[in-house]
Design a protein around this motif. Structure first.
Motif, short mmCIF file in Angstrom:
data_model
loop_
_atom_site.label_atom_id
_atom_site.label_comp_id
_atom_site.label_asym_id
_atom_site.label_seq_id
_atom_site.Cartn_x
_atom_site.Cartn_y
_atom_site.Cartn_z
N LEU A 6 37.68 3.85 84.83
CA LEU A 6 38.60 2.72 84.97
C LEU A 6 39.91 3.19 85.57
CD1 LEU A 6 39.17 -0.27 84.39
CD2 LEU A 6 40.00 0.41 82.14
N ARG A 7 40.42 4.33 85.10
CA ARG A 7 41.68 4.85 85.63
C ARG A 7 41.53 5.20 87.11
NH1 ARG A 7 42.78 8.07 81.86
NH2 ARG A 7 44.57 7.07 80.91
N ARG A 8 40.40 5.81 87.45
CA ARG A 8 40.17 6.15 88.86
C ARG A 8 40.06 4.90 89.72
NH1 ARG A 8 36.87 10.08 86.50
NH2 ARG A 8 35.03 8.76 86.74
N ARG A 9 39.39 3.88 89.20
CA ARG A 9 39.27 2.63 89.96
C ARG A 9 40.64 2.02 90.19
NH1 ARG A 9 34.42 -0.34 90.23
NH2 ARG A 9 32.60 0.85 89.55
N PHE A 10 41.47 1.99 89.14
CA PHE A 10 42.81 1.45 89.30
C PHE A 10 43.59 2.26 90.33
CE2 PHE A 10 42.69 -0.82 85.08
CZ PHE A 10 42.98 -2.06 85.62
N ALA A 11 43.54 3.59 90.20
CA ALA A 11 44.32 4.43 91.11
C ALA A 11 43.84 4.27 92.55
CB ALA A 11 44.21 5.89 90.67
N ILE A 12 42.51 4.27 92.75
CA ILE A 12 41.98 4.14 94.11
C ILE A 12 42.31 2.76 94.67
CG2 ILE A 12 39.87 4.02 95.48
CD1 ILE A 12 38.70 6.16 93.62
N GLY A 13 42.11 1.72 93.85
CA GLY A 13 42.41 0.37 94.31
C GLY A 13 43.87 0.20 94.66
N ALA A 14 44.76 0.73 93.79
CA ALA A 14 46.19 0.62 94.06
C ALA A 14 46.56 1.40 95.32
CB ALA A 14 46.98 1.13 92.86
N SER A 15 45.97 2.59 95.50
CA SER A 15 46.27 3.39 96.68
C SER A 15 45.83 2.68 97.96
CB SER A 15 45.59 4.76 96.57
OG SER A 15 46.04 5.45 95.42
N VAL A 16 44.62 2.11 97.93
CA VAL A 16 44.13 1.39 99.10
C VAL A 16 45.03 0.19 99.40
CG1 VAL A 16 42.23 0.00 99.98
CG2 VAL A 16 41.75 2.15 98.82
N ALA A 17 45.43 -0.53 98.33
CA ALA A 17 46.30 -1.69 98.53
C ALA A 17 47.63 -1.26 99.13
CB ALA A 17 46.52 -2.41 97.20
N VAL A 18 48.19 -0.15 98.64
CA VAL A 18 49.47 0.33 99.16
C VAL A 18 49.32 0.71 100.63
CG1 VAL A 18 51.10 2.25 99.05
CG2 VAL A 18 50.45 1.06 96.97
N MET A 19 48.23 1.42 100.97
CA MET A 19 48.04 1.83 102.36
C MET A 19 47.87 0.63 103.28
SD MET A 19 48.51 4.93 102.35
CE MET A 19 48.69 6.21 101.13
N LEU A 20 47.08 -0.35 102.85
CA LEU A 20 46.91 -1.54 103.67
C LEU A 20 48.23 -2.28 103.84
CD1 LEU A 20 43.51 -2.95 102.32
CD2 LEU A 20 43.93 -1.77 104.48
N ALA A 21 49.01 -2.36 102.75
CA ALA A 21 50.31 -3.03 102.83
C ALA A 21 51.25 -2.28 103.78
CB ALA A 21 50.93 -3.14 101.45
N LEU A 22 51.22 -0.95 103.73
CA LEU A 22 52.09 -0.17 104.61
C LEU A 22 51.65 -0.29 106.08
CD1 LEU A 22 52.68 3.05 102.51
CD2 LEU A 22 54.29 1.20 102.95
N VAL A 23 50.33 -0.33 106.31
CA VAL A 23 49.86 -0.52 107.69
C VAL A 23 50.30 -1.88 108.21
CG1 VAL A 23 47.79 -0.82 109.10
CG2 VAL A 23 47.91 1.07 107.47
N ALA A 24 50.13 -2.91 107.37
CA ALA A 24 50.57 -4.24 107.78
C ALA A 24 52.08 -4.27 108.01
CB ALA A 24 50.18 -5.28 106.72
N ALA A 25 52.82 -3.58 107.11
CA ALA A 25 54.27 -3.53 107.28
C ALA A 25 54.63 -2.79 108.56
CB ALA A 25 54.89 -2.83 106.07
N GLY A 26 53.87 -1.72 108.89
CA GLY A 26 54.13 -0.99 110.13
C GLY A 26 53.96 -1.86 111.35
N PHE A 27 52.86 -2.62 111.39
CA PHE A 27 52.65 -3.53 112.52
C PHE A 27 53.75 -4.60 112.56
CE2 PHE A 27 48.21 -1.97 112.42
CZ PHE A 27 48.07 -1.68 113.76
N GLY A 28 54.08 -5.13 111.39
CA GLY A 28 55.12 -6.16 111.34
C GLY A 28 56.47 -5.64 111.80
N LEU A 29 56.85 -4.45 111.33
CA LEU A 29 58.14 -3.88 111.72
C LEU A 29 58.17 -3.56 113.22
CD1 LEU A 29 58.84 -1.53 108.69
CD2 LEU A 29 60.06 -3.63 109.28
N THR A 30 57.03 -3.04 113.70
CA THR A 30 56.97 -2.74 115.14
C THR A 30 57.14 -4.01 115.97
OG1 THR A 30 55.51 -0.87 114.71
CG2 THR A 30 55.59 -1.70 116.96
#
Length: 455
Positions: A6-30
């Motif tokens: 469960l902890r690994r699932r939370f950590a992996i899910g949160a990491s993927v969500a953060v990365m996707l959010a940062l990629v979207a933010a990168g495109f948006g900022l650009t």
């Protein structure tokens, strides 16, 4: 799913969500940066366009001249990246030195004369230009408007965008690492109550406590309360099962005693049926005793894969008490009992069941031993289990492969039901253990009882 998963699932899910959010933010900022840069560039081009409009005029003979050129030095350098041109209709009559001998290919005009337009068109050397164009009427030019255009090489915008990306990508990467680290800490801290709940449940399973106790957040307390209700219900079921087993034993005792008395009376009257009746009553008594012991052990051990459910008993005290009892029962003829037990070892077995298993094994050894009985409790070869070994110097097992744990008596002259080893085997298996028999180095029987260690 275990908690680590469960902890690994939370950590992996949160990491993927953060990365996707940062990629979207990168495109948006650009995109925002490019929009801002283009807007700023268009504003600069409009400033140059106003200078052109203020300084262009028509000489006699219908000749266009420009009194003052825009001051930016890029207009003077060949292909300097900043260009202007002035003309009427499709003719280009004036242009910046930076255009050299080329022109800006403008689209057909649209709208009124004063309308400024921002367009992208091909420029010198095949590069794209961001162009601001406008049509104005100048005194002396008649009804034909003068078309002004100022263009910027988009390569300069590309350089600005690349510089922004070189700064933004590492910054977002560092931010992502910080966010993932923060989320990992948050997940670990947020799941800490589940660690406490797991430890509390382990304590209940090991028999150290009867209920799940501890300080838990409000979100976890309903789960704790339901678990405690479940534990209480299981205790009630166990008590009722034991009670029913005892009631059954008591209910069968009197009818069996009556049948045995009738058998003895028939036998005393000289009838052959009496011996058959006594034999069947004794067999029934042994079967009932075995099944009751098996039912009680199954109720105590539970039905889960992990049989160490709520028991923690030290065999040392039980074996020593049984050894003293043997001494009192046998008097001067009782065999010597040698005990070697680690007092720290505990088994995950109900105390009453452990007493019955040990009692059956030690009593069996006492009946058959000539002078010595040896009892040792040590860690078993298999991790997580304890081995209780009982040996005697009696005759041992017969050579014909006979298995005493099936309940047949080896010698009718030795008192007992003949089911002691079979009952001990059934009870051990109910807890996930085993009972194996072999030849002892003392010359007699060696019984190895394997039981799970207390959790």
């Amino acid at each position: 799913m275990n908690q680590g998963s469960l902890r690994r699932r939370f950590a992996i899910g949160a990491s993927v969500a953060v990365m996707l959010a940062l990629v979207a933010a990168g495109f948006g900022l650009t995109g925002m940066f490019e929009t801002s840069v283009r807007s700023r560039a268009a504003q600069e081009l409009r400033s140059h366009l106003r200078i052109l409009a203020a300084n262009v005029r028509v000489l006699p003979g219908d000749i266009l001249i420009l009194d003052v050129e825009p001051p930016d030095p890029r207009f003077s350098a060949p292909f300097g990246g900043l260009y202007w041109q002035v003309g009427r209709g499709t003719r280009v009559e004036l242009r910046s030195r930076s255009l050299w001998d080329e022109t800006i290919a403008l689209p057909p005009p649209q709208g009124g004369p004063a309308e400024p337009r921002v367009v992208e068109v091909p420029g010198p050397e095949g590069r794209r230009l961001l162009v601001v164009t406008r049509r104005v009427f100048i005194e002396g030019s008649g009804r034909e408007p003068v078309r002004l255009a100022v263009g910027l090489d988009e390569r300069e915008l590309d350089v600005l965008r690349e510089g922004f990306l070189e700064f933004m990508v590492p910054a977002l990467a560092v931010l992502g690492l910080l966010l993932v680290g923060a989320l990992s800490v948050f997940v670990s801290y947020g799941l800490r109550p589940l660690d406490a709940l797991r430890d509390a449940l382990a304590a209940v399973r090991a028999g150290r406590t009867r209920r799940v106790t501890g300080e838990f957040p409000a979100e976890i307390r309903p789960v704790v309360e339901e678990l405690n209700r479940l534990v209480a219900a299981r205790e009630g079921d166990l008590a009722r099962a034991r009670g029913r087993a005892g009631d059954l034993a008591h209910a069968l005792k009197t009818p069996l005693a009556v049948l045995a008395a009738l058998g003895r009376d028939v036998e005393a009257a000289g009838r052959a049926e009496g011996a058959a009746i006594l034999e069947e009553v004794e067999r029934l008594d042994r079967v009932v005793a075995r099944e009751l012991a098996r039912a009680r052990a199954s109720a105590s051990a539970g039905t889960g894969a992990d049989t160490r459910t709520g028991h923690a008993v030290a065999p040392a005290a039980i074996v020593e008490r049984l050894a003293r009892t043997i001494g009192r029962l046998g008097g001067d003829d009782a065999p010597a009992v040698e005990v070697a037990i680690d007092p720290a070892l505990q088994v995950g077995v109900d105390e009453t069941d452990l007493l019955e298993m040990c009692g059956n094994l030690i009593d069996n050894a006492r009946k058959w031993a000539r002078s010595r009985v040896r009892v040792a409790v040590t860690p078993a070869p298999e991790p997580g289990f304890v081995q209780l070994r009982v040996e005697d110097d009696g005759p041992g097992l017969p050579e014909d492969g006979f298995d005493p744990v099936r309940g047949r008596r080896l010698d009718e002259g030795v008192p007992g039901t003949g089911f002691g080893l079979a009952i001990a085997k059934d009870m051990a298996e109910a807890y996930g253990g085993t009972l194996t028999l072999g030849r002892s180095d003392l010359g007699g029987l060696q019984a190895d009882l394997i039981l799970p260690i207390a959790a």
